[in-house]
Write a protein that holds these residues in place. Structure first.
Motif, PDB file in Angstrom:
ATOM      1  N   SER A 187       0.812  -1.227   0.000  1.00 46.30           N
ATOM      2  CA  SER A 187       0.000   0.000   0.000  1.00 46.30           C
ATOM      3  C   SER A 187       0.834   1.262   0.000  1.00 46.30           C
ATOM      4  N   THR A 188       2.140   1.158  -0.217  1.00 45.54           N
ATOM      5  CA  THR A 188       2.967   2.358  -0.334  1.00 45.54           C
ATOM      6  C   THR A 188       3.027   2.879  -1.771  1.00 45.54           C
ATOM      7  N   PHE A 189       2.379   2.165  -2.700  1.00 42.03           N
ATOM      8  CA  PHE A 189       2.194   2.667  -4.061  1.00 42.03           C
ATOM      9  C   PHE A 189       0.844   2.179  -4.578  1.00 42.03           C
ATOM     10  N   SER A 190      -0.155   2.288  -3.728  1.00 42.20           N
ATOM     11  CA  SER A 190      -1.523   1.933  -4.078  1.00 42.20           C
ATOM     12  C   SER A 190      -2.448   2.574  -3.049  1.00 42.20           C
ATOM     13  N   HIS A 191      -3.737   2.518  -3.299  1.00 40.82           N
ATOM     14  CA  HIS A 191      -4.652   3.226  -2.400  1.00 40.82           C
ATOM     15  C   HIS A 191      -5.074   2.399  -1.202  1.00 40.82           C
ATOM     16  N   LYS A 192      -4.761   1.070  -1.198  1.00 47.34           N
ATOM     17  CA  LYS A 192      -5.078   0.247  -0.037  1.00 47.34           C
ATOM     18  C   LYS A 192      -4.198  -0.998  -0.062  1.00 47.34           C
ATOM     19  N   PRO A 193      -4.019  -1.674   1.071  1.00 43.50           N
ATOM     20  CA  PRO A 193      -3.220  -2.894   1.089  1.00 43.50           C
ATOM     21  C   PRO A 193      -3.944  -4.039   0.400  1.00 43.50           C
ATOM     22  N   TYR A 194      -3.182  -4.911  -0.225  1.00 47.02           N
ATOM     23  CA  TYR A 194      -3.758  -6.113  -0.836  1.00 47.02           C
ATOM     24  C   TYR A 194      -3.756  -7.232   0.195  1.00 47.02           C
ATOM     25  N   ASP A 241       4.680  11.963  -5.233  1.00 47.87           N
ATOM     26  CA  ASP A 241       5.417  11.917  -6.483  1.00 47.87           C
ATOM     27  C   ASP A 241       4.778  12.711  -7.613  1.00 47.87           C
ATOM     28  N   ASP A 242       3.916  13.662  -7.289  1.00 47.44           N
ATOM     29  CA  ASP A 242       3.199  14.364  -8.345  1.00 47.44           C
ATOM     30  C   ASP A 242       4.132  14.921  -9.413  1.00 47.44           C
ATOM     31  N   GLY A 243       5.170  15.655  -8.979  1.00 49.01           N
ATOM     32  CA  GLY A 243       6.071  16.256  -9.943  1.00 49.01           C
ATOM     33  C   GLY A 243       6.956  15.242 -10.633  1.00 49.01           C
ATOM     34  N   VAL A 244       7.357  14.203  -9.902  1.00 54.84           N
ATOM     35  CA  VAL A 244       8.285  13.222 -10.441  1.00 54.84           C
ATOM     36  C   VAL A 244       7.630  12.349 -11.496  1.00 54.84           C
ATOM     37  N   LEU A 245       6.385  11.965 -11.257  1.00 58.28           N
ATOM     38  CA  LEU A 245       5.741  10.976 -12.112  1.00 58.28           C
ATOM     39  C   LEU A 245       4.856  11.570 -13.197  1.00 58.28           C
ATOM     40  N   GLY A 246       4.834  12.871 -13.349  1.00 53.95           N
ATOM     41  CA  GLY A 246       4.131  13.432 -14.486  1.00 53.95           C
ATOM     42  C   GLY A 246       2.657  13.626 -14.279  1.00 53.95           C
ATOM     43  N   ARG A 247       2.235  13.910 -13.046  1.00 54.71           N
ATOM     44  CA  ARG A 247       0.833  14.173 -12.786  1.00 54.71           C
ATOM     45  C   ARG A 247       0.425  15.480 -13.471  1.00 54.71           C
ATOM     46  N   ARG A 257      -0.745   6.331 -11.097  1.00 56.16           N
ATOM     47  CA  ARG A 257      -1.375   5.025 -10.955  1.00 56.16           C
ATOM     48  C   ARG A 257      -1.490   4.389 -12.339  1.00 56.16           C
ATOM     49  N   PHE A 258      -1.498   3.049 -12.352  1.00 52.76           N
ATOM     50  CA  PHE A 258      -1.592   2.351 -13.630  1.00 52.76           C
ATOM     51  C   PHE A 258      -2.867   2.732 -14.372  1.00 52.76           C
ATOM     52  N   SER A 259      -3.971   2.879 -13.656  1.00 52.15           N
ATOM     53  CA  SER A 259      -5.243   3.196 -14.310  1.00 52.15           C
ATOM     54  C   SER A 259      -5.155   4.511 -15.073  1.00 52.15           C
ATOM     55  N   ARG A 260      -4.428   5.463 -14.521  1.00 54.21           N
ATOM     56  CA  ARG A 260      -4.279   6.757 -15.207  1.00 54.21           C
ATOM     57  C   ARG A 260      -3.399   6.611 -16.445  1.00 54.21           C
ATOM     58  N   TYR A 261      -2.331   5.860 -16.309  1.00 52.41           N
ATOM     59  CA  TYR A 261      -1.452   5.584 -17.457  1.00 52.41           C
ATOM     60  C   TYR A 261      -2.238   4.888 -18.564  1.00 52.41           C
ATOM     61  N   TRP A 262      -3.054   3.878 -18.200  1.00 49.75           N
ATOM     62  CA  TRP A 262      -3.727   3.045 -19.200  1.00 49.75           C
ATOM     63  C   TRP A 262      -4.814   3.808 -19.944  1.00 49.75           C
ATOM     64  N   ARG A 263      -5.391   4.814 -19.324  1.00 52.94           N
ATOM     65  CA  ARG A 263      -6.398   5.616 -20.032  1.00 52.94           C
ATOM     66  C   ARG A 263      -5.814   6.205 -21.317  1.00 52.94           C
ATOM     67  N   VAL A 264      -4.556   6.591 -21.259  1.00 51.13           N
ATOM     68  CA  VAL A 264      -3.890   7.139 -22.439  1.00 51.13           C
ATOM     69  C   VAL A 264      -3.239   6.031 -23.261  1.00 51.13           C
TER      70      VAL A 264
END
Length: 456
Positions: A225-232, A284-290, A436-443
């Motif tokens: 959950s350190t790179f997701s919205h909840k623990p798996y 990571d907003d600035g780092v990851l291209g948000r 997030r992957f979902s945001r990447y995949w939209r494009v």
């Protein structure tokens, strides 16, 4: 567990050209005795382009979509070849599309390829930052709550839980785990045993033939959950469904193991302080291209005269005998280096099975590739001088170690570096959000599926 980073001193000279696998293994055993002392296991999965193409011919995208979550499902086992550039994502995607009547039949398969492209793009931005928590844990605990070391009984498959112990043994013996088993094992380590994900990531990187810091570490962070919205998390019912109950039937802990209960019950036990909501909006907003920041194409040197004498560096991220570097310079001398400090890095040491897989990939490289052992930048500088090369040519990589070596060579040898790329998975270099992957995949989806107007 402490490990020395110093290689043993011996007079064995690395070479190529073995009559069979047994001869290769014997040579590697003499070359790396300290690595083999940690375990002699050799994977049944063979390295090299021939094995990769055989595996590629066996994929079935529609069946993959229906069964991929089951341990006996139609998974491809292509990941070790993708990890070392023996196959490319574009090559695999193109082949998958040829096998179906309609692209939608391969959509889920291509979506899973997209995860690797996504992790690589994040790695390009973060570099060694993939070893740090990208966000706080959402578990109600701070990072200080989690143990820094992996318990020995987990690594040795002696927890008493039939499923986890078998997963650990398969990891150690074969260098492969089904993705679902990886998720279950990672969740058990982090959430049930409260061990930091970094300890588990190091363990996996030692053994997995497809281990790379991008897919491995960021997947562990997704579970933690350190790179997701909840623990798996998962429960016994979930595990039994996708394993056919093979572990639970014989497990002495059946009916009283820590996986028993509904998801609500498990979350109450595992996270008594409550789950912390997270939407991936901060660190990571600035780092990851948000916010639509453009993801610029990597800098690839302009084409050089093909008549110039060059040296090719065949590094472990690009071990395809038909790679662009070899197609562009078919007769050029080339060098692959066994880097002892890299193989023995305590953060991600290589098991013997990983060394064997790499060597099998190197065996199928063009005859112009020599092998050496030592510090890569030093050996490359020496080779450049020996062959009179006017530049060093290498396959491009997002690996920061590769670029650090290239920068050192450029500085010491005073020659330019030419980086060559394969056909991209996404023929696209515009704005894309990597938070997030979902945001990447939209494009990314329309380009990955060949609907973006680019070359596929």
């Amino acid at each position: 567990m402490s490990r020395s980073t110093e290689p043993p001193s011996n007079d064995v000279v690395p070479r190529r050209g073995f009559a069979n696998r047994s001869e290769l293994i014997e040579h590697l055993s003499a070359l790396h005795p300290d690595i083999i002392a940690r375990g002699r296991q050799v994977s049944p999965i063979r390295g090299g382009r021939a094995a990769a193409l055989e595996a590629l011919q066996g994929i079935d995208p529609p069946r993959y979509e229906r069964t991929r979550n089951y341990l006996d499902g139609a998974v491809t086992r292509l990941s070790p070849y993708l990890r070392h550039g023996v196959l490319t994502l574009a090559e695999v995607r193109n082949h998958a599309l040829k096998l179906v009547k309609h692209p939608v039949e391969a959509a889920k398969f291509i979506n899973e390829l997209g995860w690797r492209d996504y992790w690589q793009r994040v790695y390009e931005r973060l570099g060694d930052g993939v070893w740090r928590d990208r966000e706080p844990y959402k578990t109600g605990y701070s990072a200080r709550r989690y143990a820094a070391e992996l318990p020995q009984e987990i690594a040795e498959g002696q927890t008493g839980m039939a499923c986890m112990d078998e997963f650990a043994r398969e990891l150690r013996d074969t260098g492969y785990l089904h993705n679902h088993a990886r998720m279950w094992l990672a969740a058990y380590v982090v959430h049930w045993r409260q061990v930091r994900w970094q300890a588990g990531a190091t363990w996996f990187l030692e053994h997995l033939l497809d281990g790379d810091p991008a897919s491995n570490n960021l997947s562990w962070q997704w579970v933690a959950s350190t790179f997701s919205h909840k623990p798996y998390v998962f429960n016994r019912e979930n595990l039994e469904k996708y394993t056919g109950g093979r572990y639970c039937r014989s497990c002495p802990l059946k009916g009283r193991c820590d996986l028993e209960g509904s998801y609500d019950q498990l979350e109450q036990r595992l996270f008594p302080h409550g789950l912390r909501a997270g939407d991936g909006s901060a660190e990571d907003d600035g780092v990851l291209g948000r916010n639509g920041d453009p993801i610029a194409p990597r800098k690839i040197n302009s084409p050089f005269p093909k008549s110039d004498s060059v040296l090719i560096w065949a590094h472990e991220d690009a071990l395809n005998p038909q790679a662009e570097v070899f197609r562009s310079y078919p007769n050029a001398p080339a060098l692959f280096v066994w880097d002892d400090s890299h193989l023995r890095n305590p953060r991600a040491p290589y098991s013997f099975k990983r060394v064997v897989f790499l060597a099998e990939c190197v065996e199928e490289l063009p005859a112009t590739v020599e092998v050496a052992r030592g510090e890569p930048s030093t050996l490359l500088v020496q080779a450049i001088a020996r062959v009179g090369a006017k530049r060093l040519v290498a396959a491009d990589s997002v690996n920061p170690r590769v670029h650090a070596i290239l920068n050192q060579v450029e500085k010491l040898a005073r020659v330019p570096i030419e980086l060559l790329s394969e056909q991209p998975f996404l023929p696209y270099n515009g704005p894309i959000d990597l938070k997030r992957f979902s945001r990447y995949w939209r494009v990314a989806e329309r380009y990955a599926m060949g609907m973006g107007g680019g070359r596929v």
